[in-house]
Design an enzyme around this catalytic site. Structure first.
Site, PDB file in Angstrom:
ATOM      1  N   ASP A 159       0.881  -1.172   0.000  1.00  0.00           N
ATOM      2  CA  ASP A 159       0.000   0.000   0.000  1.00  0.00           C
ATOM      3  C   ASP A 159       0.916   1.219   0.000  1.00  0.00           C
ATOM      4  O   ASP A 159       1.609   1.497   0.978  1.00  0.00           O
ATOM      5  CB  ASP A 159      -0.905  -0.023   1.251  1.00  0.00           C
ATOM      6  CG  ASP A 159      -1.907   1.135   1.253  1.00  0.00           C
ATOM      7  OD1 ASP A 159      -1.669   2.132   0.527  1.00  0.00           O
ATOM      8  OD2 ASP A 159      -2.910   1.052   1.987  1.00  0.00           O
ATOM      9  N   TYR A 161      -5.758  10.895  -3.614  1.00  0.00           N
ATOM     10  CA  TYR A 161      -6.290  12.160  -3.067  1.00  0.00           C
ATOM     11  C   TYR A 161      -5.364  12.839  -2.072  1.00  0.00           C
ATOM     12  O   TYR A 161      -5.644  13.932  -1.619  1.00  0.00           O
ATOM     13  CB  TYR A 161      -7.676  11.951  -2.445  1.00  0.00           C
ATOM     14  CG  TYR A 161      -7.813  10.744  -1.533  1.00  0.00           C
ATOM     15  CD1 TYR A 161      -7.259  10.741  -0.277  1.00  0.00           C
ATOM     16  CD2 TYR A 161      -8.518   9.611  -1.958  1.00  0.00           C
ATOM     17  CE1 TYR A 161      -7.393   9.636   0.555  1.00  0.00           C
ATOM     18  CE2 TYR A 161      -8.651   8.504  -1.145  1.00  0.00           C
ATOM     19  CZ  TYR A 161      -8.088   8.518   0.108  1.00  0.00           C
ATOM     20  OH  TYR A 161      -8.211   7.425   0.922  1.00  0.00           O
ATOM     21  N   ARG A 212      -0.730  15.238  13.204  1.00  0.00           N
ATOM     22  CA  ARG A 212       0.067  14.875  12.025  1.00  0.00           C
ATOM     23  C   ARG A 212       0.159  16.085  11.097  1.00  0.00           C
ATOM     24  O   ARG A 212      -0.846  16.714  10.780  1.00  0.00           O
ATOM     25  CB  ARG A 212      -0.630  13.704  11.322  1.00  0.00           C
ATOM     26  CG  ARG A 212       0.260  12.822  10.546  1.00  0.00           C
ATOM     27  CD  ARG A 212      -0.480  11.598  10.041  1.00  0.00           C
ATOM     28  NE  ARG A 212      -1.632  11.937   9.203  1.00  0.00           N
ATOM     29  CZ  ARG A 212      -2.292  11.068   8.438  1.00  0.00           C
ATOM     30  NH1 ARG A 212      -1.923   9.809   8.428  1.00  0.00           N
ATOM     31  NH2 ARG A 212      -3.305  11.433   7.708  1.00  0.00           N
TER      32      ARG A 212
HETATM   33  C1  LIG Z   1      -2.464   3.602   3.981  1.00  0.00           C
HETATM   34  C2  LIG Z   1      -3.870   3.865   3.584  1.00  0.00           C
HETATM   35  N1  LIG Z   1      -4.556   2.924   2.905  1.00  0.00           N
HETATM   36  C3  LIG Z   1      -5.833   3.135   2.529  1.00  0.00           C
HETATM   37  C4  LIG Z   1      -6.481   4.321   2.846  1.00  0.00           C
HETATM   38  C5  LIG Z   1      -7.910   4.579   2.504  1.00  0.00           C
HETATM   39  O1  LIG Z   1      -8.495   3.736   1.592  1.00  0.00           O
HETATM   40  P1  LIG Z   1      -9.704   4.295   0.711  1.00  0.00           P
HETATM   41  O2  LIG Z   1      -9.079   5.184  -0.337  1.00  0.00           O
HETATM   42  O3  LIG Z   1     -10.355   3.105   0.169  1.00  0.00           O
HETATM   43  O4  LIG Z   1     -10.592   5.087   1.608  1.00  0.00           O
HETATM   44  C6  LIG Z   1      -5.798   5.323   3.509  1.00  0.00           C
HETATM   45  C7  LIG Z   1      -6.495   6.590   3.829  1.00  0.00           C
HETATM   46  O5  LIG Z   1      -6.015   7.503   4.394  1.00  0.00           O
HETATM   47  C8  LIG Z   1      -4.470   5.092   3.903  1.00  0.00           C
HETATM   48  O6  LIG Z   1      -3.802   6.012   4.579  1.00  0.00           O
END
Ligand SMILES: Cc1ncc(COP(=O)(O)O)c(C=O)c1O
Length: 389
Positions: free
Chosen positions: A193, A218, A363
């Protein structure tokens, strides 16, 4: 080099010498706001707002269904713009759906790969990783019977590892190549991720041997609220990736309306249903800005901004769990405070926008195209003042 006690003039000098400073004019910057939350929602590119208006008033309102002639391949076109930002070759990234959905697809695909390689169905995800990552793993484990391990140290019995490159709380950066190789040596497939890494630090997914990765657009990519996420699949896996959500946008000959599902032999086999064109068009602009500014310059400024933030923390007596070695962190800084919710609310009242991560972290996001050194200076002084009250 900053002096023992940093002054606002020194921060302003850093801005004056910043080669990326002119980029800020391309974004909407609300008057008087110290915005330090680009790691949650990046500021809006002016061109994205113009693009949204044009897509709505011309391509949609006038072009209507005819506009699908150039909308259909938008997930791949935005993917190709994004690819160099994460060190991926053209044709290896698609922009679609949400990080959560894309993770779901890739964790399933990784389990299938692990099985093919004779590995057990165990999934490792750190108990400190972002909630959606842990929840997706827990949900898949419940449905498939896979065992979950909340620890990444020992990969014995693990077929799939799910992990963030940059820790969403502390900004601690994992070693992408080394950790990918370690998992590979243990026979496990990693789903990375890169949500807090893409557009923040230099990433070379291909050179690091990354097989599967997802991330959002985003935050540091300025894609807009709820902008679609992205998925990366290494070229050697893309033609046979086995993912569980079968939709018609992955179909090789989509409009043949065939009886049988026959997906593209490439990363487009991850596509699902009709994409949100307005959101994709906005994301295209944000991703394009980051690609045009270049990741080397963006990452260098991210290190300089976070260096300043950490120097100010030390001077102001604020405690931070963020690594002091710039090579070991992303582009945000966490600060430990008592009563984090109250501190966060008071900062917002004062026009200083940060994140709060319960129970005890504020943060500070340092998005290189929009954050000034004086913003970090003003923001950190405000945090110190409010935290001390
Ligand atoms: C590491 C990480 N993974 C996933 C997400 C969020 O996933 P999604 O875009 O499906 O809301 C975030 C949101 O801040 C994030 O920080």
């Amino acid at each position: 080099m900053l002096g023992a006690v940093t002054t606002r003039d020194e921060a302003a000098e850093l801005d004056a010498a910043d080669p990326l400073a002119p980029w800020r004019e391309r974004f909407v910057t609300p008057d008087g706001l110290v915005y330090l939350d680009g790691n949650s929602l990046g500021m809006a590119p002016r061109a994205a707002i113009e693009r949204l208006a044009a897509v709505a008033s011309t391509e949609w309102a006038e072009g209507l269904i005819r506009s699908w002639d150039h909308w259909l391949d938008l997930p791949s076109r935005v993917g190709d713009r994004l690819a160099p930002i994460i060190g991926a070759p053209p044709g290896s990234v698609v922009v679609h759906d949400s990080t959560t959905v894309n993770l779901y697809q890739l964790v399933h695909a990784a389990l299938a790969l692990a099985a093919e390689r004779g590995r057990p169905a165990g999934i490792a995800v750190s108990g400190a990783d972002f909630p959606t990552d842990r929840y997706v793993v827990a949900g898949i484990a419940r449905a498939t019977g896979a065992a979950v391990r909340a620890d990444l140290a020992d990969l014995d019995g693990v077929g799939v590892v799910v992990r963030s490159l940059v820790d969403y709380r502390t900004a601690e950066l994992a070693d992408l190549a080394r950790e990918t190789a370690r998992a590979r040596a243990a026979g496990a497939v990693v789903v990375w991720d890169l949500s807090h890494a893409a557009g923040a630090i230099e990433v070379d997914a291909e050179a690091a041997g990354v097989e599967l990765a997802v991330g959002c657009t985003y935050k540091f990519l300025h894609g807009g609220p709820g902008a679609p996420a992205w998925s990366y699949v290494a070229a050697e896996l893309a033609d046979r990736l086995d993912q569980p959500l079968w939709g018609w946008f992955a179909q090789r000959v989509q409009f043949a309306m065939a009886e049988r599902y026959d997906p593209y032999p490439d990363v487009r086999r991850l596509l699902l249903g009709t994409p949100g064109i307005l959101a994709l068009a906005a994301a295209d602009v944000g991703v394009g800005h980051v690609a045009d500014a270049g990741m080397a310059a963006i990452a260098a400024k991210g290190r300089a901004l976070t260096d300043l933030a950490l120097a100010l923390c030390a001077e102001l007596g604020l405690q931070s769990p963020t690594p002091t070695d710039a090579a070991r962190r992303g582009a945000h800084v966490a600060i430990r405070v008592d009563h984090a919710d109250a501190v966060h609310a008071e900062l917002i009242r004062r026009g200083v926008v940060t994140d709060v991560r319960r129970p005890d972290l504020i943060r500070i996001g340092c998005a290189a195209l929009t954050t000034r050194f004086v913003d970090v200076y003003d923001g950190l002084r405000a945090v110190a003042e409010v935290a001390r009250r």
